[in-house]
Design a protein around this motif. Structure first.
Motif, PDB file in Angstrom:
ATOM      1  N   GLN A 213      35.207  40.487  49.472  1.00 55.41           N
ATOM      2  CA  GLN A 213      35.495  39.195  48.744  1.00 55.41           C
ATOM      3  C   GLN A 213      35.344  39.286  47.369  1.00 55.41           C
ATOM      4  N   SER A 214      34.520  40.304  46.593  1.00 52.76           N
ATOM      5  CA  SER A 214      34.572  40.676  45.262  1.00 52.76           C
ATOM      6  C   SER A 214      35.960  41.068  44.802  1.00 52.76           C
ATOM      7  N   ILE A 215      36.413  42.104  45.869  1.00 49.53           N
ATOM      8  CA  ILE A 215      37.589  42.728  45.562  1.00 49.53           C
ATOM      9  C   ILE A 215      38.929  41.486  45.390  1.00 49.53           C
ATOM     10  N   TYR A 216      38.703  40.614  46.422  1.00 48.05           N
ATOM     11  CA  TYR A 216      39.490  39.653  46.549  1.00 48.05           C
ATOM     12  C   TYR A 216      39.582  38.813  45.039  1.00 48.05           C
ATOM     13  N   TRP A 217      38.311  38.582  44.735  1.00 48.44           N
ATOM     14  CA  TRP A 217      37.979  37.681  43.384  1.00 48.44           C
ATOM     15  C   TRP A 217      38.660  38.466  42.177  1.00 48.44           C
ATOM     16  N   TYR A 218      38.375  39.710  42.204  1.00 50.20           N
ATOM     17  CA  TYR A 218      39.009  40.427  41.128  1.00 50.20           C
ATOM     18  C   TYR A 218      40.633  40.369  40.960  1.00 50.20           C
ATOM     19  N   ASP A 219      41.360  40.739  42.382  1.00 49.23           N
ATOM     20  CA  ASP A 219      42.573  40.297  42.490  1.00 49.23           C
ATOM     21  C   ASP A 219      43.218  38.973  41.687  1.00 49.23           C
ATOM     22  N   GLN A 220      42.373  37.992  42.185  1.00 45.30           N
ATOM     23  CA  GLN A 220      42.993  36.519  41.816  1.00 45.30           C
ATOM     24  C   GLN A 220      42.473  36.578  40.368  1.00 45.30           C
ATOM     25  N   TRP A 221      41.720  37.335  39.708  1.00 45.00           N
ATOM     26  CA  TRP A 221      41.261  37.011  38.483  1.00 45.00           C
ATOM     27  C   TRP A 221      42.539  37.638  37.444  1.00 45.00           C
ATOM     28  N   LEU A 222      42.998  38.595  38.043  1.00 44.72           N
ATOM     29  CA  LEU A 222      44.238  39.553  37.528  1.00 44.72           C
ATOM     30  C   LEU A 222      45.351  38.635  37.493  1.00 44.72           C
TER      31      LEU A 222
END
Length: 262
Positions: A213-222
């Motif tokens: 989920q953290s990776i997904y959230w980071y992608d969404q932030w970018l």
């Protein structure tokens, strides 16, 4: 494992209760067992059956009942660092170093979120981590599983960090997962951080938070620039650091109870 269970069935050891009452010597000569596995299996069954934490066979046989030995395995210092990394393997990127500074003397807790808001920030947050570690040169650095240690070695190599800086840093790392598995058998089905931490009474603020989920959230932030995703990542990472702290302190208290000072 299924392969080992075939041999347990042949010995009519088909329940937790039966395995808990078995002699490890009865199992050690079976194919795929050996003395270490046999002892661990029986000890794990005993912990599960009684629903209590227990010392492992190795701890019983080799850990001297002294506060000094416990301190060596799990140092208790006036200042301690709890460290957790978030990474995006597809991007070959380390995007967050979370460092929780626990000052027992001043009774303060300070969380440092060293975040690469853009992928080109990896080197910058690496140097920020080194600065924090240098600020507390005597503080042990607790982490959970080998990943943090492996990643620090990788980053040191990638950014040409001098050996005289890296080597003393690496010597301060203490793997709480390794110590827990080495010294205890717990009445849980997994020795992952969430399972152990929840068993000792800790929980994450975001119920479904995990590394993926953290990776997904980071992608969404970018993609979106929505800082809500950043806030969620930082909250999850801080909780991982705090969970490691909680498990470490529980383990120290457990060992001290087994081996009270003379």
């Amino acid at each position: 494992t299924p392969t080992r269970y075939v041999y347990l069935e042949q010995l009519q050891l088909t329940t937790v209760e039966a395995l808990a009452a078995a002699s490890p010597h009865r199992l050690s000569d079976l194919p795929g067992f050996g003395p270490h596995v046999a002892q661990k299996l029986v000890r794990q069954a005993q912990a599960t059956h009684t629903q209590q934490a227990m010392l492992t066979f190795d701890a019983v046989q080799h850990l001297p009942p002294s506060a000094g030995e416990i301190d060596r395995l799990l140092p208790m210092e006036s200042v301690e660092l709890y460290f957790d990394i978030e990474a995006a393997p597809e991007r070959e990127l380390i995007y967050l170093h979370g460092v929780l500074v626990v000052d027992r003397q001043s009774q303060t807790e300070t969380f440092h979120a060293l975040l690469a808001e853009q992928p080109d920030g990896e080197e910058s947050i690496w140097h920020q981590f080194l600065q924090i570690a240098h600020q507390y040169p005597d503080a042990p650095i607790f982490h959970f599983c080998p990943y943090e240690l492996q990643t620090v070695k990788k980053l040191a190599h990638a950014y040409n960090t001098p050996l005289e800086i890296v080597q003393p840093l690496l010597e301060r790392f203490v793997d709480v997962h390794e110590r827990t598995v080495q010294l205890t058998a717990l009445p849980i089905e997994s020795y992952a951080l969430k399972a152990i931490a929840r068993w000792v009474g800790f929980d994450w603020r975001d119920e479904g938070a995990n590394g993926a989920q953290s990776i997904y959230w980071y992608d969404q932030w970018l993609e979106t620039g929505d800082r809500t995703f950043i806030d969620t990542i930082l909250r999850y990472n801080e909780d991982d650091c705090r969970a490691t702290w909680r498990v470490k302190d529980w383990l120290v208290e457990f060992l001290q109870a087994q081996y009270p000072p003379r």
